[in-house]
Design a protein around this motif. Structure first.
Motif, PDB file in Angstrom:
ATOM      1  N   GLU A 148       0.815  -1.216   0.000  1.00  0.00           N
ATOM      2  CA  GLU A 148       0.000   0.000   0.000  1.00  0.00           C
ATOM      3  C   GLU A 148       0.849   1.268   0.000  1.00  0.00           C
ATOM      4  O   GLU A 148       0.541   2.231  -0.704  1.00  0.00           O
ATOM      5  CB  GLU A 148      -0.931  -0.008   1.223  1.00  0.00           C
ATOM      6  CG  GLU A 148      -1.970   1.094   1.214  1.00  0.00           C
ATOM      7  CD  GLU A 148      -2.951   0.988   2.365  1.00  0.00           C
ATOM      8  OE1 GLU A 148      -3.721   1.945   2.562  1.00  0.00           O
ATOM      9  OE2 GLU A 148      -2.938  -0.044   3.069  1.00  0.00           O
ATOM     10  N   ASP A 149       1.962   1.264   0.754  1.00  0.00           N
ATOM     11  CA  ASP A 149       2.776   2.488   0.832  1.00  0.00           C
ATOM     12  C   ASP A 149       3.606   2.729  -0.427  1.00  0.00           C
ATOM     13  O   ASP A 149       4.242   3.769  -0.569  1.00  0.00           O
ATOM     14  CB  ASP A 149       3.688   2.439   2.057  1.00  0.00           C
ATOM     15  CG  ASP A 149       4.686   1.287   2.010  1.00  0.00           C
ATOM     16  OD1 ASP A 149       4.525   0.379   1.165  1.00  0.00           O
ATOM     17  OD2 ASP A 149       5.626   1.293   2.821  1.00  0.00           O
ATOM     18  N   GLN A 150       3.602   1.739  -1.363  1.00  0.00           N
ATOM     19  CA  GLN A 150       4.342   1.905  -2.613  1.00  0.00           C
ATOM     20  C   GLN A 150       3.435   2.143  -3.820  1.00  0.00           C
ATOM     21  O   GLN A 150       3.923   2.358  -4.929  1.00  0.00           O
ATOM     22  CB  GLN A 150       5.211   0.673  -2.875  1.00  0.00           C
ATOM     23  CG  GLN A 150       6.398   0.536  -1.928  1.00  0.00           C
ATOM     24  CD  GLN A 150       7.374   1.693  -2.056  1.00  0.00           C
ATOM     25  OE1 GLN A 150       7.795   2.052  -3.149  1.00  0.00           O
ATOM     26  NE2 GLN A 150       7.724   2.297  -0.934  1.00  0.00           N
ATOM     27  N   GLU A 151       2.125   2.079  -3.603  1.00  0.00           N
ATOM     28  CA  GLU A 151       1.194   2.303  -4.716  1.00  0.00           C
ATOM     29  C   GLU A 151       1.360   3.729  -5.237  1.00  0.00           C
ATOM     30  O   GLU A 151       1.418   4.690  -4.464  1.00  0.00           O
ATOM     31  CB  GLU A 151      -0.249   2.064  -4.267  1.00  0.00           C
ATOM     32  CG  GLU A 151      -0.584   0.586  -4.154  1.00  0.00           C
ATOM     33  CD  GLU A 151      -2.082   0.336  -4.103  1.00  0.00           C
ATOM     34  OE1 GLU A 151      -2.825   1.055  -4.804  1.00  0.00           O
ATOM     35  OE2 GLU A 151      -2.501  -0.572  -3.370  1.00  0.00           O
ATOM     36  N   GLY A 152       1.445   3.837  -6.546  1.00  0.00           N
ATOM     37  CA  GLY A 152       1.664   5.128  -7.176  1.00  0.00           C
ATOM     38  C   GLY A 152       3.129   5.503  -7.263  1.00  0.00           C
ATOM     39  O   GLY A 152       3.467   6.520  -7.867  1.00  0.00           O
ATOM     40  N   LYS A 153       3.997   4.669  -6.656  1.00  0.00           N
ATOM     41  CA  LYS A 153       5.438   4.918  -6.708  1.00  0.00           C
ATOM     42  C   LYS A 153       6.151   3.864  -7.555  1.00  0.00           C
ATOM     43  O   LYS A 153       6.880   4.184  -8.481  1.00  0.00           O
ATOM     44  CB  LYS A 153       6.021   4.929  -5.294  1.00  0.00           C
ATOM     45  CG  LYS A 153       5.443   6.018  -4.399  1.00  0.00           C
ATOM     46  CD  LYS A 153       5.993   5.898  -2.980  1.00  0.00           C
ATOM     47  CE  LYS A 153       5.367   6.921  -2.055  1.00  0.00           C
ATOM     48  NZ  LYS A 153       5.839   6.766  -0.654  1.00  0.00           N
ATOM     49  N   THR A 154       5.928   2.573  -7.210  1.00  0.00           N
ATOM     50  CA  THR A 154       6.555   1.490  -7.981  1.00  0.00           C
ATOM     51  C   THR A 154       5.543   0.733  -8.841  1.00  0.00           C
ATOM     52  O   THR A 154       5.917  -0.155  -9.603  1.00  0.00           O
ATOM     53  CB  THR A 154       7.248   0.491  -7.042  1.00  0.00           C
ATOM     54  OG1 THR A 154       6.267  -0.071  -6.152  1.00  0.00           O
ATOM     55  CG2 THR A 154       8.337   1.168  -6.229  1.00  0.00           C
ATOM     56  N   GLY A 155       4.262   1.048  -8.703  1.00  0.00           N
ATOM     57  CA  GLY A 155       3.217   0.388  -9.478  1.00  0.00           C
ATOM     58  C   GLY A 155       1.847   0.784  -8.955  1.00  0.00           C
ATOM     59  O   GLY A 155       1.741   1.573  -8.003  1.00  0.00           O
ATOM     60  N   PHE A 156       0.804   0.230  -9.582  1.00  0.00           N
ATOM     61  CA  PHE A 156      -0.565   0.557  -9.193  1.00  0.00           C
ATOM     62  C   PHE A 156      -1.370  -0.723  -9.013  1.00  0.00           C
ATOM     63  O   PHE A 156      -1.189  -1.696  -9.753  1.00  0.00           O
ATOM     64  CB  PHE A 156      -1.247   1.413 -10.260  1.00  0.00           C
ATOM     65  CG  PHE A 156      -0.660   2.792 -10.412  1.00  0.00           C
ATOM     66  CD1 PHE A 156      -1.142   3.859  -9.673  1.00  0.00           C
ATOM     67  CD2 PHE A 156       0.395   3.013 -11.293  1.00  0.00           C
ATOM     68  CE1 PHE A 156      -0.598   5.126  -9.813  1.00  0.00           C
ATOM     69  CE2 PHE A 156       0.953   4.271 -11.444  1.00  0.00           C
ATOM     70  CZ  PHE A 156       0.448   5.340 -10.699  1.00  0.00           C
ATOM     71  N   CYS A 157      -2.274  -0.711  -8.035  1.00  0.00           N
ATOM     72  CA  CYS A 157      -3.195  -1.828  -7.833  1.00  0.00           C
ATOM     73  C   CYS A 157      -4.630  -1.335  -7.998  1.00  0.00           C
ATOM     74  O   CYS A 157      -4.948  -0.187  -7.675  1.00  0.00           O
ATOM     75  CB  CYS A 157      -3.017  -2.439  -6.446  1.00  0.00           C
ATOM     76  SG  CYS A 157      -1.473  -3.333  -6.232  1.00  0.00           S
ATOM     77  N   PHE A 158      -5.479  -2.231  -8.521  1.00  0.00           N
ATOM     78  CA  PHE A 158      -6.898  -1.892  -8.649  1.00  0.00           C
ATOM     79  C   PHE A 158      -7.734  -2.946  -7.937  1.00  0.00           C
ATOM     80  O   PHE A 158      -7.265  -4.062  -7.674  1.00  0.00           O
ATOM     81  CB  PHE A 158      -7.315  -1.774 -10.121  1.00  0.00           C
ATOM     82  CG  PHE A 158      -7.156  -3.049 -10.918  1.00  0.00           C
ATOM     83  CD1 PHE A 158      -8.207  -3.954 -11.045  1.00  0.00           C
ATOM     84  CD2 PHE A 158      -5.959  -3.335 -11.573  1.00  0.00           C
ATOM     85  CE1 PHE A 158      -8.067  -5.122 -11.788  1.00  0.00           C
ATOM     86  CE2 PHE A 158      -5.806  -4.496 -12.317  1.00  0.00           C
ATOM     87  CZ  PHE A 158      -6.863  -5.396 -12.427  1.00  0.00           C
ATOM     88  N   ASN A 159      -8.952  -2.594  -7.603  1.00  0.00           N
ATOM     89  CA  ASN A 159      -9.843  -3.534  -6.936  1.00  0.00           C
ATOM     90  C   ASN A 159     -10.139  -4.703  -7.879  1.00  0.00           C
ATOM     91  O   ASN A 159     -10.509  -4.482  -9.039  1.00  0.00           O
ATOM     92  CB  ASN A 159     -11.152  -2.848  -6.540  1.00  0.00           C
ATOM     93  CG  ASN A 159     -10.929  -1.746  -5.519  1.00  0.00           C
ATOM     94  OD1 ASN A 159     -10.079  -1.887  -4.631  1.00  0.00           O
ATOM     95  ND2 ASN A 159     -11.664  -0.648  -5.638  1.00  0.00           N
ATOM     96  N   PRO A 160      -9.975  -5.944  -7.426  1.00  0.00           N
ATOM     97  CA  PRO A 160     -10.145  -7.108  -8.291  1.00  0.00           C
ATOM     98  C   PRO A 160     -11.477  -7.094  -9.043  1.00  0.00           C
ATOM     99  O   PRO A 160     -12.539  -6.875  -8.450  1.00  0.00           O
ATOM    100  CB  PRO A 160     -10.087  -8.284  -7.316  1.00  0.00           C
ATOM    101  CG  PRO A 160      -9.253  -7.789  -6.188  1.00  0.00           C
ATOM    102  CD  PRO A 160      -9.588  -6.332  -6.058  1.00  0.00           C
ATOM    103  N   GLY A 161     -11.400  -7.277 -10.353  1.00  0.00           N
ATOM    104  CA  GLY A 161     -12.592  -7.340 -11.185  1.00  0.00           C
ATOM    105  C   GLY A 161     -13.220  -6.002 -11.527  1.00  0.00           C
ATOM    106  O   GLY A 161     -14.178  -5.938 -12.300  1.00  0.00           O
ATOM    107  N   ASP A 162     -12.691  -4.906 -10.994  1.00  0.00           N
ATOM    108  CA  ASP A 162     -13.263  -3.573 -11.201  1.00  0.00           C
ATOM    109  C   ASP A 162     -12.617  -2.920 -12.429  1.00  0.00           C
ATOM    110  O   ASP A 162     -11.521  -2.358 -12.352  1.00  0.00           O
ATOM    111  CB  ASP A 162     -13.036  -2.716  -9.954  1.00  0.00           C
ATOM    112  CG  ASP A 162     -13.801  -1.400  -9.990  1.00  0.00           C
ATOM    113  OD1 ASP A 162     -14.100  -0.907 -11.099  1.00  0.00           O
ATOM    114  OD2 ASP A 162     -14.077  -0.850  -8.909  1.00  0.00           O
ATOM    115  N   VAL A 163     -13.318  -2.985 -13.555  1.00  0.00           N
ATOM    116  CA  VAL A 163     -12.776  -2.478 -14.819  1.00  0.00           C
ATOM    117  C   VAL A 163     -12.531  -0.977 -14.751  1.00  0.00           C
ATOM    118  O   VAL A 163     -11.501  -0.471 -15.217  1.00  0.00           O
ATOM    119  CB  VAL A 163     -13.716  -2.829 -15.990  1.00  0.00           C
ATOM    120  CG1 VAL A 163     -13.207  -2.208 -17.291  1.00  0.00           C
ATOM    121  CG2 VAL A 163     -13.825  -4.342 -16.142  1.00  0.00           C
TER     122      VAL A 163
END
Length: 440
Positions: A346-361
């Motif tokens: 969570e503390d690296q989101e937007g810095k080393t990569g991005f995560c999205f809510n599963p299945g949420d297009v």
């Protein structure tokens, strides 16, 4: 409850909670050992996320001076790998996933080979069928047993069979790992889930640290010719890359939903699997390229020649392809699930990569679009991802297993040598003339 019964119960609880002492490396030592690996399916023939893991593991165990024997399924098995003896066991296709060969590895030939090898420790991949063979041999030889959990079967079962099989699957997993001296998992998220499911004692679950070959997967492999191929002759278009086994459990239909909203973007799907034919039909008439399996430098070029790596899977126990993409300098957009949480916390989101809510297009698109259309942002995230991956390597991960986690397994094994099995172990030793392991 009597005082005696209370004391006995209390002692059992304390023993359950007690973990190996600190500085266990110096207590047990980490001199050369003889390690028997039971790996199913074969890390030499079956392409999956753990292929690189086990091949690098064997390589560095050998470099560190250990003798290694690998028992695996028979298809495409070499006679040796990096100086480790490889033995193929007669196998059969998995009923629900015919691309995966299975083997019990309990033939007299296999047992005789393992006995002659005189292993100090047995390490088996799990879950599967071969793990039962490894468990049986380890108990009869009375040597420590480590299981490493690589495929989260309870998540896969509803995709391929019926949900009522999930509970029996958990029962079998508990049965197996409760019998092991140590369980290794590829991510902290999976460790927590197995702990919550009471698969084994919490202090017997350890993380097999992530690793990546940062030399083979490097931004320097970016290649104009490869980009031309992956974009089907339109290299100026933004390019999404996905690498992995093409199975229904990987949530790959999300790729189609995303591409429906991005007509100006191209996508390259690299890999093979039982879901490929259906995926190709799904993408018919769309700007998508299916390359099939790529390996070696060609795969390195494919990673480095993309713009964004998209991982929709919710069932990854780690996600080695995500590590490889990041090492290649590619910004990653991945489902926030399973082992991905360890790779992009969570503390690296937007810095080393991005995560999205599963299945949420829509959530996925909100992370993808800025990367696809902002070259400077892509370069910033990609460079940060690359720098993060330079911290990890397979040699360091192997050293921790060899010098710390294997020693912990030996410590647990010493504490709980099965008394009930001693008559069977004695008979087994008499038949096969097996010397008793002596750990100093």
């Amino acid at each position: 409850m009597t005082i005696t019964e209370y004391r006995e119960e209390k002692e059992e609880e304390e023993e359950k909670e007690e973990g190996p002492p600190p500085f266990i490396e110096s207590l047990i030592g980490s001199g050369p050992r003889r390690i028997a690996l039971f790996v199913e399916p074969s890390p030499f023939a079956y392409v999956s996320g753990y292929k690189n893991r086990f091949q690098n593991f064997i390589k560095y165990l050998r470099e560190m001076g250990d003798e290694v024997m690998v028992v695996t399924t028979h298809g495409g098995v070499p006679q040796e790998f990096c100086g480790a003896k490889v033995i193929g066991s007669l196998s059969f296709p998995c009923p629900f996933y015919t691309n995966v060969p299975l083997s019990l590895a309990l033939s007299p030939r296999i047992i005789s080979e393992v006995v002659q090898f005189k292993p100090d420790i047995i390490h088996s991949s799990s879950p599967g069928i071969m793990v039962f063979g490894a468990l049986t041999i380890a108990k009869l030889l009375s040597v420590p047993l480590v299981m490493s959990y690589h495929t989260h079967i309870p998540v896969y079962i509803p995709r391929y069979t019926t949900t009522w099989l999930v509970k029996p699957a958990w029962f079998i997993i508990r049965l197996l790992h409760g019998s092991a001296d140590l369980t290794l998992v590829p991510s902290a998220a999976l460790a927590k889930e197995l702990e919550q499911a009471r698969v084994t004692d919490a202090n017997k679950i350890c993380v097999w640290n992530k690793g990546v070959d940062s030399e083979s997967f490097h931004p320097q492999y970016r290649c104009d010719e490869m980009r031309l191929r992956l974009t089907n002759g339109e290299p100026e278009k933004p390019l999404i890359v996905h690498v992995g086994r093409l199975g229904v459990e990987k949530s790959l239909d999300l790729l189609k939903s995303v591409m429906d909203k991005l007509p100006e973007v191209r996508i390259a799907v690299i890999g093979d699997g039982p879901y490929r034919e259906e995926l190709e039909k799904m993408f018919s008439g769309m700007p998508a390229v299916f390359t099939g399996m790529l390996e070696g430098e060609v795969l390195s070029q494919a990673y480095a020649s993309g713009d964004v790596f998209l991982m929709p899977s919710e069932s990854e126990t780690l996600g080695l392809v995500v590590l490889e993409a990041m090492s290649s300098g590619l910004p990653v957009v991945a489902a926030r699930a399973g082992g991905i949480i360890d790779i992009i916390p969570e503390d690296q989101e937007g810095k080393t990569g991005f995560c999205f809510n599963p299945g949420d297009v829509d959530d996925c698109l909100s992370k993808l679009k800025p990367l696809l259309h902002d070259c400077e942002l892509r370069e910033t995230i990609g460079q940060a991802a690359r720098e993060e991956m330079e911290k990890y390597d397979w040699k360091a991960a192997t050293r921790i297993i060899r010098n710390e986690q294997y020693n912990a397994a030996i410590w647990f094994w010493r504490k709980k040598k099965a008394v009930l099995l001693r008559p069977f172990q004695w008979l087994f030793r008499c038949i096969f003339h097996v010397p008793e392991a002596n750990y100093r």
